[in-house]
Every structure is written in structure tokens, then in C-alpha cells.
Enzyme design. Sequence first.
Site, PDB file in Angstrom:
ATOM      1  N   THR A 184      23.314  -4.665   9.467  1.00 19.82           N
ATOM      2  CA  THR A 184      22.915  -6.017   9.108  1.00 19.82           C
ATOM      3  C   THR A 184      21.461  -6.152   8.649  1.00 19.82           C
ATOM      4  O   THR A 184      21.025  -7.264   8.370  1.00 19.82           O
ATOM      5  CB  THR A 184      23.111  -6.955  10.308  1.00 19.82           C
ATOM      6  OG1 THR A 184      22.553  -6.320  11.455  1.00 19.82           O
ATOM      7  CG2 THR A 184      24.573  -7.235  10.528  1.00 19.82           C
ATOM      8  N   SER A 209       0.841  -1.187   0.000  1.00 18.17           N
ATOM      9  CA  SER A 209       0.000   0.000   0.000  1.00 18.17           C
ATOM     10  C   SER A 209       0.876   1.236   0.000  1.00 18.17           C
ATOM     11  O   SER A 209       1.810   1.350   0.792  1.00 18.17           O
ATOM     12  CB  SER A 209      -0.902   0.002   1.229  1.00 18.17           C
ATOM     13  OG  SER A 209      -1.450   1.287   1.397  1.00 18.17           O
ATOM     14  N   LYS A 243      32.123   0.614   0.648  1.00 19.79           N
ATOM     15  CA  LYS A 243      32.197   0.572   2.099  1.00 19.79           C
ATOM     16  C   LYS A 243      33.229  -0.463   2.539  1.00 19.79           C
ATOM     17  O   LYS A 243      33.128  -1.630   2.188  1.00 19.79           O
ATOM     18  CB  LYS A 243      30.831   0.201   2.684  1.00 19.79           C
ATOM     19  CG  LYS A 243      30.862   0.054   4.192  1.00 19.79           C
ATOM     20  CD  LYS A 243      29.527  -0.360   4.759  1.00 19.79           C
ATOM     21  CE  LYS A 243      29.702  -0.674   6.242  1.00 19.79           C
ATOM     22  NZ  LYS A 243      28.500  -1.279   6.808  1.00 19.79           N
ATOM     23  N   ILE A 265       1.124   3.223   3.296  1.00 25.09           N
ATOM     24  CA  ILE A 265       1.975   2.813   4.410  1.00 25.09           C
ATOM     25  C   ILE A 265       3.423   3.071   4.033  1.00 25.09           C
ATOM     26  O   ILE A 265       3.922   2.551   3.044  1.00 25.09           O
ATOM     27  CB  ILE A 265       1.777   1.315   4.734  1.00 25.09           C
ATOM     28  CG1 ILE A 265       0.301   1.053   5.071  1.00 25.09           C
ATOM     29  CG2 ILE A 265       2.683   0.880   5.869  1.00 25.09           C
ATOM     30  CD1 ILE A 265      -0.052  -0.399   5.176  1.00 25.09           C
TER      31      ILE A 265
END
Lengths: 493, 507
Positions: B349, B44, B83, B47
Site C-alpha cells: 500500500t 538531493s 499483479k 540522499i
Amino acid sequence: MNPAAARPRRVLVVGGGTAAWYAAATLAHTLPAGTEITVLEAPAAHDSAVLQPATPTFPAFAQSIAALGIDERGWLRATQGAFRLGDSWENGHGAGDYLLPLGETGAKFASVPFLQQWLRLRAAGERAAFTDHSLAAVAARLGRFSHPAADPRSVLSVLRYGWHLDSAACGNALRAVALRGGVRLVSGPLESVQRREPDGFVSGVSAAGRRLEADLFLDCSGDAALLAGTAENGWRSWQNWFPCDRLLETRAAASPQTVLLTSRSAATAGWSWNIATRASGHRGLVYCSAHLADADAARELGSEALSAPRAFTSGRRERFWDGNVVALGLAACCIEPLRGTDLLLLQNAVSHLVTLFPAEDGRVESREYNRVVGEMLERVRDYALLPYVGAARADTPFWQYFASLEMPEALAYKMAQFRARGRVVLGEEESFDEADWTASLVGLGVMPGRFDPLAESVPLPNARATFERLRELLQKAAGALPTAPDYLDRYLA
Amino acid sequence: MESSESGGRIHDVVIVGGGTAGWMVAAALVRQFGDRLAIRLVESEDIGTVGVGESTVPPIRHFNRMLGLDERSFMRLTQATYKLGVEFRDWARPGDVYLHSFGVYGEPFAGMPFHQHWLRAWLAGDTRSIEDYSLPISAAKAGKFLRPPDEDPQAETQFPYAFQFDAGLYAAFLRRYAEERGVRRTEGKVVDVRLRAADGFIESIVLASGETVSGELFIDCSGFRGLLIAQALGVGYEDWSRWLPCDRGLAVPCEISGPMIPYTRALASAAGWRWRIPLQHRVGNGYVYCSGFLDDDGARRTLLDSLEGRVLAEPRLLRFTTGQRWRHWEKNCVAIGLASGFLEPLESTSIGLIQIGIMGLVQTFPDRTFDPADAAEFNRMMRTEFERLRDFLILHYCATERDDSDFWRHCRSMAIPDSLAAQLELFRERGHVVAHRDGFFKEPSWLAVLLGQRVMPRAANPAAHRLPAGELASRLARLRTGIHGIVSRMPSHQAFLEQSGALGPAA
């Protein structure tokens, strides 16, 4: 503070045989100068680690021998060693006879394990045996061998091998290595043990009319467990899982089945073995005394036994490392030799001892050692238990017993996972890898109910062709190798 | 065999919730199973998604490779930077700095792990940090990067790396990818979940539009609230906030200033920690804190005061409870992402855990019989991952000497899990790091954080003293020189991004 000041400087190894000399040789090779290692050697009726007079080894043992700086040629000459590519098992009934090769079977393709693709082809009617895709199995059937190729592009690079060794000669060879490495030898039986208050640490022992002191003691005295076997540190029996408790041996002529393979066969109340070292053939029977009287066992053996039956009880010591005593070999644990794991257990234990060699009094290290060695041992136990719990045979009370046996929890889980979809769930401290478990389970006829749907991402004809090519490649590669006895003779010439 | 008959095979898969988790699952399943699955994703637009991640761990590269996505396109699409690890500031003591990279330290020699040799030298008075023996840490400190050669996995210039990227852009990319390959997206809010009377399995979900979506396997990617796994199936939550008390996150992007550094930063703060994640077009910032020690306004002030550039959006507040579902897979519902549990992003993580969930699902993919063995194994794998990671995160908090705030005083005195206590004791005694087969972070990671948090061993493994001292010194010197040489030949991170064509269109 000098950080190296408090570590044990004196190690006393009590006992003899492979456990004592393997441990002493390894520590002498690993610990810094200024560590004094002494073996108090006493004559013993049996070896301190190995139950069988001739024993198989696994690939990692050869690495540990090489790591001690021992040349393989000299080692094989000294130990009557011959090469080994796996195990064979007969008379298990049901699934039938099988061959358990060392090393990988097949190769992963289309992102699923080889087993999954094999299961898929099998479901589509393919009949080729799982082991037809193992170089070790194909070579063993042909009786051919050479060392693995160093070039990773060569198919021969995947070969993994072990040895068949004369157990007593193995102990003697390690003894020579240890003594050359500076280990001191004191001969004579242990007379008494002195413990200090209040912690019960061993402070010294008396032997040969003198007192020997040390900071750390290794109990390599076999079943007797002269130091480790105290009232507070008993033996946890695993006889419910391994009811066999006797071993009877004789000499035998070498036979084609024993070239490159450790040959075993299920018997009415146990199993028999056939192992050929370079010098001679060894045959014997492992049985359960509750189901087979010693006299009947002698009859079943067929020819005259070399000595009285050797009694043993599979199980483990409650604490392998207790205070300042570390038990190794049969003083620490015993798993009947169905998988020939005696030296493997010894090697792993000593390796953990090196990793956790006490920085001071060993209180912290011993906890971790007992945890990690305990787990390692239990996973090997589960692996050794497979031929019993996976056996289809039920023609005698001995074999019927296993049908209703309650398995160790971890093994029950492993088997349920394998049965579900051929998943091999490995624990934290496995000595056998996915390939070993897979070959062993498939060999026993434990068949997964499903396979990974991703195996079908490759069109069936392509998968079939890849498998065919692999089998041809292995046949060709193995067929071009020299016969095993020729190769060994030339290697040692 | 059942799977060889189409009757036993799962065909209809329904994913509830879009966002990073939902679209990663959709893309992975459609890539792996092709048209053998009919995949529907219900989400949706009303949301909001949490948009977790931004900073990742190296397995993301396998995920992208599995999708067939090449690195340069991926980086351009998602405004990604390289990174090399996470820099932790002020954790054990104010002023402390250490880097947790993804690589190893040195190399094992003389039969010993490298850190035992380093430890021996350190205890004998050599003050050099173990970081001097890490290629990625040395490169990170110099602000440099050079992609290791794919064709030579043994090269001395190899090291693992990950990315910092815009998770919103990544999810949008994955959505396109999945839809192009046949995943059907349905816009709509779930208003009801229907269970089968016989066994309580999910039969269908009902959308606000009145539409009913039925399926055989449901993947719950609905986020914290666990629309299916928790609300419909009632699987409870194991609360770990006694060990990991932070329960709020405040996130805000800002303009970048200064050179583009190849790592994420985690700065310990009065009631938690702040992150800094450099992307190509902006910097992601956040404050993870414990509401028991700091109110939302205070956190907001601290965060906004710390920014290096102009604020690009209104700060967003997240509430969470650290922990995991008692079961990640229940009946015919598998929870992946925040619906399955939450661990703060201290070690980046979030996306990694989604990926582990996806890999686990592929390994245990059920058929229509829903053999309990599949769920049992999935749950075992996920619980192990979560618990190991939990211990690793707690280590950052409990091993501190800080006593400058109530929060840190709480952390240094709290009870910790036995598994972690045993590891701490072994490390203090002799620098021993327990090797686990399972679990995301292996020995080098534990080593980085244990040493970084000032857990200093009293002794090395005695066997490390075998090597003559002179030989030890020359081996250590050789390793340092080797790393120094490699780093000196690397381009700056910025220069490498430019010359490799990884820079996306300027935002």
C-alpha cells in the site's frame, strides 16, 4: 454441531400498522422455511411508524417493495399512491423558496463535481438555478412524469422517483402481503409480558386469553413501546433539535403544487404540508406546543382538523435491540416528518435486521445492530435538521431559536466543509447521498465560499455552453413527457 | 468568490524530496493544474530514496490514466508485470497458503452476499475453498493473465489488477514527465527552514548552496525524517508498534528463475515476513522483521539463503516505526509518503497511500487564506485511511495459530484495537463483514484475509438458509464452471506479456 439449529425459529411481532407489517412481510420473504412469524395485532390510535396520514417515500422504498415481489401497479392502487419527484419548501425567507429534487443534478464533467462547475459559472455571473439542471426538478415544475428509461444512454434513465402514499392504506397493503406470505395473525391487545431470569429476555406474552412464546420479539407498538420501553431502556429526546411536538391534519383539495411534489411551507411555530395521494389531498401543520397553543394551531390550520392534535417527541430509544426485543418504527425512533423519513428509517432498520438476524442469542449481533442503526439514524436526523439550521427566517421566537442552536457535531462539520468549498463529506451510514445533500444545502442558500480551482480547467465559454445544452436537453426531454395525472391514470388503467 | 480572483489562489508550490512520493505529487499536480501553479521540487542526490513500492494496488491504473500514460508503455518503461494479488504463505499455520486478490468472490444472489451462501455450504461439509469462486485467484494459481476488456465493464471476464514494477524507473519516468511540463527541479540539501514569525507558517527553505526557496504551499516528501512536518513544524508521531512490532526491512534484488507468476508473495517467517516481487528483469526480495526478536545479521542470513537466483545488489537495511503523524497537514505544509506515516508493505500500500494523499490534496487544495476546513478534512481522510489499514494489517498477525517462535507467540496474544476486535467477533459469530464507506480495503479483502487466517465463522446468516439446498449446489457449481472456463481460455502471464508488447528491453 448443526449450525442452523440455534437460530430463532419463532418471531413474535407486537403491534400493527406499517412497522409491524413491513417487518413481518420482509422477514417472511427472507428467512428460511421453518421460521414462524406471528403478528399480535391490536387496534391503535396511530400508525406504528408513520406520523403523517399521507407520506412521501424515497426511491429506495420502491426497490424494497419490488424486492418483496409486489407489483407496482397493484401496490399503487392499494395505497392510493401517486408519483413523487421531490419536495418544495416555501416561506423560509432569506434564500427563498426552493425545490429539492430526487436523484442527481447535472453531471460530472472535467473531473469535478457538477456543483463545482456551477459555482464557478455563478461566480462569473451566470444566474441559472442549480435545479434547472435536474431532470426531476424540471419535470416536476412542468407537472410531467414517466418511469425512468431502462436504456442508460437516454437522458430519462437518470430520473429517480418516490411515491405519495396513504399511510393507513400502506399498512393494510403490507398486511395483505405478509398474510399471503404465511405470517400468522393473532388479534387482541397485549395483556402482560413475561421475562426470564437472570437476563431479562422476554420469554412470552399473554394476549387474547392465551400465552404466546417466541425466541425473538419485534416491538412495533409505536409510541407505546410495549416491550422495548423499559425503565433501563429509555427515550433519548432530541427535542432540543426538533422542538416541534404536535401534528394536526385536515383534508384539502389537490392543487398544482402538489402534483409530483411534497409541498411544505414554514409557519410561525413550525411548518405546514400539502400532499396529494391519488385519492385525495392532505394538509396539516406540525408545530411546537411551547410556541403555539393547540387552539391557535387549529386556527392557523384554517379548516377543521380531522382529529385531536397528535403528540410526539423526536428522539430515539437508548438501545433499539435490547436482549431479545428489537424495537422498530416509532417504538425505536422518531424524527419529525419534515423530510418524510419515517418509511426510510423503517426500511433501513429492517434491512439491517435481516443482515444481522441472530445466528443464536443475538448478543453479538445486537451490539453491531445498535451501532449501525444508531449511526444511520443520526445521519438522517442531521439531514432532517438542515431546513431548521439552514433557515434564514427569524421573524418569530420559534425560528429565532435555531439561530443559536448547537448542532450535532457531524452536521456542524458537514456544513463547515460545504461552506468552505462545496465539499460534501459523507459519513459511514448515510441514507442520503452527495446529490441529496448538495441540492438540499444549495436550496437553503448555504453557499460555498470558494470552488475547486480544477473547475477552471475547462474554458469558461465551453462550460457555459455545456450548461446551456444540458438545460435545453432537460427541458425538451421533460416537456415531451405526459402530464403526471394522465400518466398515472393510464399506468393503472 | 475568492477563487475567481487570482489574488486568492495559491501559485507557488514547493515539494521537498524526490523519490516516488515527490515525483508522483509533482506529476499529478502539473497534470491537473497545468501552468496555474509554479511547482518546484527540491531534492538531493546525496540522499538515497527508499524506493518504496514495487508491488502496487489497482488504483495505480487510475493514476496512470490520469497522467495519460498508456499501460503498455508504462510496463515497458518500468519492467512491470501484472499483479493479481498477494499470496500469503505460512501465516495462520506453517504450510497454509491463501491468495488475497483484488476481486470479489462469486456474485450476490437470493438477496445475500455470496460468501454467506458459500459459508452455508462449507458448514454443511462442502470443503471447497472460497478461492474456487474468484476469477483472479483461479487465474493467479494457473499462472495466467488476460487483460479484461476496457470497453465492457460488465463483462464476466472483468477483475481488478495492479502491477509489480521497478519504483526507481517509475520515479525517473515521472521526473521526466513533470520536468517536461514545467516542474522546476532544484538540486540541493535543505539546511534550514524559515517560519513566519506571525503564524509559524513555512516561509522558505534554505539550501546548502545558500539559495532560499520560498513558496506558499509546501509538500513534505522527505521521507521518514519529515524535514518540514516534523523537524520544522514539530508535529509528533503516533506510534503503533505495540500492534505492528516489525521495525526493520532488509531489501535485496536477485535474478529471476522459473516462470513469471502474476502475483506477489508474502511468506511468514520466524520474526516477521519475507516478500517476493517478480518483475520482468529481476525479483525484489525483502525481510520485514522485528529487531526485538531477530538481529540484523540473522535477518540477512535468512534472506540471502532464501533467494532463488544470483544476488544483484548489496542488501539495504531500513529502520522504521509503524504509525502516523498526528496531523498530516499542518499550517501550510502537507506531508505525503513516508513523511506522513509508515505502514509495512504487507499489502503493497505504500504507493497507494501516496496516491490517496494526492487525491486528498486535490480535493482540499487550499487558497491563500488557508481555511482550516481544508486541513481538517485532509487530516480526517488520511487518519481514517491509516487507521483502517492499520487494523487490516494487524489482522494478519493477530489471527494466527503459530506458536513456533517468540515473535508469533507475541502476536497471537497481543491486545488489539477495539475496532478490530469487534470485527473478529462478528465474523466468528456469523461471517458478517462490516461494510465501510471509507478505507482502502473493502469487504472482499477482509473476507480473503479473515478466511485465509483461519478465522472460521460458527454459523452463516440464517437468511442464507432460505434457498433450497439443491439450488444452492447448482448455483455454486455454475459459478465454478464459469470461472474454470474463463481461466482455461487465458494465456499464461508470460505469453500475455510477450504478445501484448509489454516487455521492456532486456536488462
